[in-house]
Design a protein around this motif. Structure first.
Motif, PDB file in Angstrom:
ATOM      1  N   GLU A 218      -5.956  -1.064   4.173  1.00 32.20           N
ATOM      2  CA  GLU A 218      -4.895  -1.938   3.662  1.00 32.20           C
ATOM      3  C   GLU A 218      -3.730  -1.117   3.094  1.00 32.20           C
ATOM      4  O   GLU A 218      -2.571  -1.401   3.384  1.00 32.20           O
ATOM      5  CB  GLU A 218      -5.478  -2.863   2.578  1.00 32.20           C
ATOM      6  CG  GLU A 218      -4.486  -3.797   1.916  1.00 32.20           C
ATOM      7  CD  GLU A 218      -4.136  -4.998   2.782  1.00 32.20           C
ATOM      8  OE1 GLU A 218      -4.834  -5.229   3.780  1.00 32.20           O
ATOM      9  OE2 GLU A 218      -3.143  -5.668   2.450  1.00 32.20           O
ATOM     10  N   LEU A 220      -2.824   1.918   3.815  1.00 31.77           N
ATOM     11  CA  LEU A 220      -2.070   2.584   4.878  1.00 31.77           C
ATOM     12  C   LEU A 220      -1.179   1.587   5.618  1.00 31.77           C
ATOM     13  O   LEU A 220      -0.036   1.888   5.966  1.00 31.77           O
ATOM     14  CB  LEU A 220      -3.034   3.258   5.871  1.00 31.77           C
ATOM     15  CG  LEU A 220      -3.813   4.462   5.353  1.00 31.77           C
ATOM     16  CD1 LEU A 220      -4.758   4.985   6.421  1.00 31.77           C
ATOM     17  CD2 LEU A 220      -2.874   5.575   4.905  1.00 31.77           C
ATOM     18  N   TRP A 221      -1.707   0.397   5.857  1.00 33.63           N
ATOM     19  CA  TRP A 221      -0.936  -0.610   6.595  1.00 33.63           C
ATOM     20  C   TRP A 221       0.285  -1.062   5.791  1.00 33.63           C
ATOM     21  O   TRP A 221       1.394  -1.146   6.316  1.00 33.63           O
ATOM     22  CB  TRP A 221      -1.828  -1.801   6.949  1.00 33.63           C
ATOM     23  CG  TRP A 221      -1.107  -2.974   7.526  1.00 33.63           C
ATOM     24  CD1 TRP A 221      -1.083  -4.234   7.046  1.00 33.63           C
ATOM     25  CD2 TRP A 221      -0.312  -3.006   8.726  1.00 33.63           C
ATOM     26  NE1 TRP A 221      -0.329  -5.045   7.845  1.00 33.63           N
ATOM     27  CE2 TRP A 221       0.162  -4.314   8.882  1.00 33.63           C
ATOM     28  CE3 TRP A 221       0.058  -2.041   9.662  1.00 33.63           C
ATOM     29  CZ2 TRP A 221       0.983  -4.702   9.940  1.00 33.63           C
ATOM     30  CZ3 TRP A 221       0.877  -2.414  10.717  1.00 33.63           C
ATOM     31  CH2 TRP A 221       1.318  -3.733  10.847  1.00 33.63           C
ATOM     32  N   VAL A 222       0.077  -1.333   4.512  1.00 33.11           N
ATOM     33  CA  VAL A 222       1.211  -1.743   3.688  1.00 33.11           C
ATOM     34  C   VAL A 222       2.223  -0.607   3.605  1.00 33.11           C
ATOM     35  O   VAL A 222       3.436  -0.818   3.714  1.00 33.11           O
ATOM     36  CB  VAL A 222       0.760  -2.171   2.274  1.00 33.11           C
ATOM     37  CG1 VAL A 222       1.952  -2.520   1.416  1.00 33.11           C
ATOM     38  CG2 VAL A 222      -0.173  -3.358   2.357  1.00 33.11           C
ATOM     39  N   ALA A 223       1.708   0.631   3.455  1.00 28.47           N
ATOM     40  CA  ALA A 223       2.615   1.778   3.347  1.00 28.47           C
ATOM     41  C   ALA A 223       3.518   1.875   4.570  1.00 28.47           C
ATOM     42  O   ALA A 223       4.705   2.179   4.453  1.00 28.47           O
ATOM     43  CB  ALA A 223       1.811   3.064   3.181  1.00 28.47           C
ATOM     44  N   ALA A 224       2.953   1.604   5.752  1.00 23.30           N
ATOM     45  CA  ALA A 224       3.742   1.708   6.976  1.00 23.30           C
ATOM     46  C   ALA A 224       4.827   0.650   7.035  1.00 23.30           C
ATOM     47  O   ALA A 224       5.855   0.833   7.687  1.00 23.30           O
ATOM     48  CB  ALA A 224       2.831   1.595   8.198  1.00 23.30           C
ATOM     49  N   LEU A 424      -6.507   0.400   9.666  1.00 20.14           N
ATOM     50  CA  LEU A 424      -5.059   0.349   9.913  1.00 20.14           C
ATOM     51  C   LEU A 424      -4.782  -0.185  11.313  1.00 20.14           C
ATOM     52  O   LEU A 424      -3.950  -1.084  11.509  1.00 20.14           O
ATOM     53  CB  LEU A 424      -4.478   1.757   9.761  1.00 20.14           C
ATOM     54  CG  LEU A 424      -3.030   1.959  10.195  1.00 20.14           C
ATOM     55  CD1 LEU A 424      -2.083   1.264   9.241  1.00 20.14           C
ATOM     56  CD2 LEU A 424      -2.691   3.441  10.274  1.00 20.14           C
TER      57      LEU A 424
END
Lengths: 501, 170
Positions: A218, A220-224, A424
């Protein structure tokens, strides 16, 4: 009354200073997590799994239950003030809650949400008390074939009912099942998918999988996709309700559990569907239907009560059948496994004290939540100002510490990163995470029971369908699997009829 | 030139085929591993240790094929939304790479340099990757968080995190 006696004993355990403190800690953390963006109750419980090393099971579950209920409470705050639901359960709340806040009725929206949660949770938990022992009694005699059938039903339901794409649900399920295979075969002791690595012989610890999928994946996904300009929450005062607001809210509060509890209890995706159904119902029943879409208080009261009651339904199924129907329940089940406790029909016999203390603590937690949330809502909203880099860096930090603490093994950190990257990928390409985590946790049990059932029947496949119960369950599975086909046929038929009439 | 661009655009639009590839690869791996299991000794029962892996491997391969067909027909998985997620702009993979690097550094450092160093590097590096440009404040927060976590885990949870060269300092 056996149940009442048990419940009173439960209160005696739940109200000891230590457990009361843990319940308070749980609801505080839960509310904070519900308010904070990007971190949900499933991730929170996953990140807190290390406490299972030292806190005794009763206290740990009291805390986890507090987080679950608290997360539901907190999730509505962001829905109302920011129009961005913190949890899936609060998506519907934003539809009416945010317009209310925009019209200067944010305080009323927060109040009706908080009281709705209390009422929904209360009724739901009373239903849990009434139904759980009955269900456990009924289920206590289910054998290996029934167990296999129910678990398969859970797999199919969670992949087919939820989400927008079945094939992606099944892909997620299959990934989880494959992860569950890693380690020693429980029957013959042979190594599967270990590739000769000693680190993999014991399988991948479920803490690592849960933290990897929920926290690292989660983050990593939000960071992207991090939003460059964060929304500004609408400032709000202390929640309160006028007589008119109460008059419009009390019926939706009471209707919520009727919809929420049964949906929470079956593997149909937790609070998402019932909150929507509640919204539609309230819209239809309201005398102010024209106000819907512009900030109707019924549209907040009903769904919030429903969400809370669905959590109670979820706990009922998890405790009596060992079947997790939501991600939080799945991670809590993982926590039970950490203690070597198997939730299921026998739980009420073997761990009676633990179960009843947990149930009693739900009442305690709900009361604490109401006391905390009504006066403190504006304070909670301040949490939304946390700088996002610190929030997500913190999530990664605690994910790493938690996974390392499992066995002080760097290999676990490597697995954590790999599983996080898989998480991710799943988020990027629309593979739901829930089927994967349920498959990791239940997969090995299903295999064991399957082989046990077939051993009893001497390898004859009829050994899987030799009870009425299992036959019924397989029929349900067939209907769910064939549903798109059935729906298409029905649609075709009705289309053929329309031009004729 | 334009052909190469077309191919790369086609691949970009069908990047989900990579997921199908991943599933297929995983499926083949599971099946191959099941096929190479040594014959079991003693009581095995009607279903050996390889039957369920075959089924799961088969499920992986079948979903891979169906997913590939779906993608080629124009199907798309819906990317997950969230409070802090902005899907209107393409993902920034640079941030993910930097975060993965910070995490990798944490993995390399934790046993050699100790948790105090690796935890600080992980938090500080992640905050930097996520766009924080206040290195001193970030550093102070990172050190504070790491030390507090160390004491929490060592004293409350009874899980001693490695100190490396700082053994005896704390």
């Amino acid at each position: 009354m056996d149940v009442l006696g048990n419940l009173l004993d439960g209160f005696a355990t739940a109200l000891t200073p230590e457990n009361l403190l843990l319940a308070g800690l749980g609801v505080l953390l839960g509310t904070a997590i519900g308010v904070l963006p990007g971190i949900g109750p499933a991730m929170a419980v996953a990140l807190l799994l290390p406490v299972t090393y030292t806190v005794e099971p009763t206290g740990a579950f009291i805390m986890f239950a507090g987080i679950y209920y608290g997360g539901m409470f907190g999730g509505s705050t962001t829905s109302i003030l920011l129009n961005t639901p913190g949890e899936t359960a609060a998506v519907v709340t934003a539809i009416e809650g945010h317009p209310m806040a925009k019209r200067g009725r944010g305080a009323q929206a927060l109040a009706t949400a908080a009281i709705g949660h209390f009422v929904g949770g209360l009724v739901g938990t009373i239903l849990l008390v009434a139904l759980a022992p009955v269900v456990a009694d009924l289920a206590v005699n289910i054998g290996a074939p029934d167990f296999v059938a129910v678990m398969l039903l859970a797999f199919i339901a969670v992949t087919s009912v939820l989400g927008k794409s079945r094939v992606r649900g099944f892909a997620s399920l299959a990934i989880g099942l494959a992860i569950g295979l890693i380690g020693l075969d429980p029957v013959t002791g042979q190594q599967r998918l270990t590739f000769g690595s000693l680190h993999l012989v014991d399988g991948i610890d479920v803490v690592v999988v849960a933290v990897g999928l929920f926290a690292v994946g989660e983050a990593l996904w939000v960071a992207a996709n991090l939003r460059r300009t964060a929304g500004r929450p609408i400032p709000v005062g202390r929640p309160w309700l006028s007589r008119e607001d109460v008059r419009r809210s009390w019926k939706p509060w009471l209707r919520g559990p009727v919809i929420g509890f049964p949906f929470g209890a079956v593997p149909a995706g937790g609070a998402e569907i019932p909150t929507f159904l509640s919204y539609v119902t309230e819209k239809r029943l309201s005398r102010r239907a024209d106000e819907f879409g512009k900030g109707a208080i019924e549209g907040v009261a009903g769904p919030e009560s429903t969400a809370s009651a669905s959590a109670a339904g979820t706990l009922t199924t998890m405790l009596t059948l060992g079947l997790p129907t939501t991600a939080v329940a799945a991670v809590m089940l993982a926590a039970f496994q950490q203690y070597g406790i198997q939730p299921g029909p026998l739980l009420f016999e073997r761990e009676s004290e633990l179960v009843w203390a947990l149930i009693a603590s739900l009442f305690v937690g709900l009361t604490l939540l109401l006391l905390l949330n009504l006066p403190l809502a504006p304070l909670w909203a301040k949490l939304l100002r946390i700088p996002r880099p610190y929030l997500y860096a913190g999530i990664l930090f605690f994910a790493s510490v938690g996974a390392y603490a499992v066995s002080s093994d760097v290999a676990d950190l490597i697995m954590l990163l790999v599983i996080g990257l898989v998480g991710l990928m799943m988020r990027r390409f629309g593979l739901p995470v829930l089927p994967a985590i349920i498959a990791v946790i239940l997969g090995p049990n299903v295999e064991l029971e399957l082989r046990r059932a077939l051993q009893l029947s001497g390898g004859d496949l009829s050994g899987l369908v030799n009870t009425t119960f299992s036959v019924v369950v397989y029929c349900v599975i067939t209907v769910i699997l064939a549903w798109p086909l059935i729906a298409r046929l029905v649609r075709k038929q009705s289309r053929e009829k329309t031009p004729a009439s | 030139m334009s052909r190469a661009r077309n191919v790369s655009r086609w691949l970009g639009e069908h990047s989900e085929l990579g997921v199908a590839g991943f599933l297929a690869l995983l499926g083949v791996l599971v099946i191959a591993d099941a096929a190479m299991l040594p014959p079991a000794v003693g009581q095995v029962g009607p279903i050996g240790p390889d039957v369920v892996p075959y089924a799961i491997g088969g499920l992986l391969v079948v979903t891979a094929v169906i997913l590939a067909v779906d993608v080629l027909r124009g199907g798309h998985g819906e990317a997950e939304s969230g409070e802090d997620v902005d899907l209107s702009e393409p993902p920034e993979w640079r941030t993910v790479l930097l975060l993965a690097a910070a995490f990798a550094a944490n993995i390399v450092l934790i046993d050699s340099a100790g948790f105090l160093v690796s935890g600080t590097v992980l938090f500080w590096g992640s905050a930097y990757a996520l766009g924080s440009r206040k290195p001193v404040r970030d550093g102070l927060i990172a050190v504070g968080l790491t030390v507090a976590t160390y004491f929490l885990f060592a004293h409350w949870l009874g899980v001693p995190l490695p100190l490396g060269p700082f053994e005896g300092v704390l």
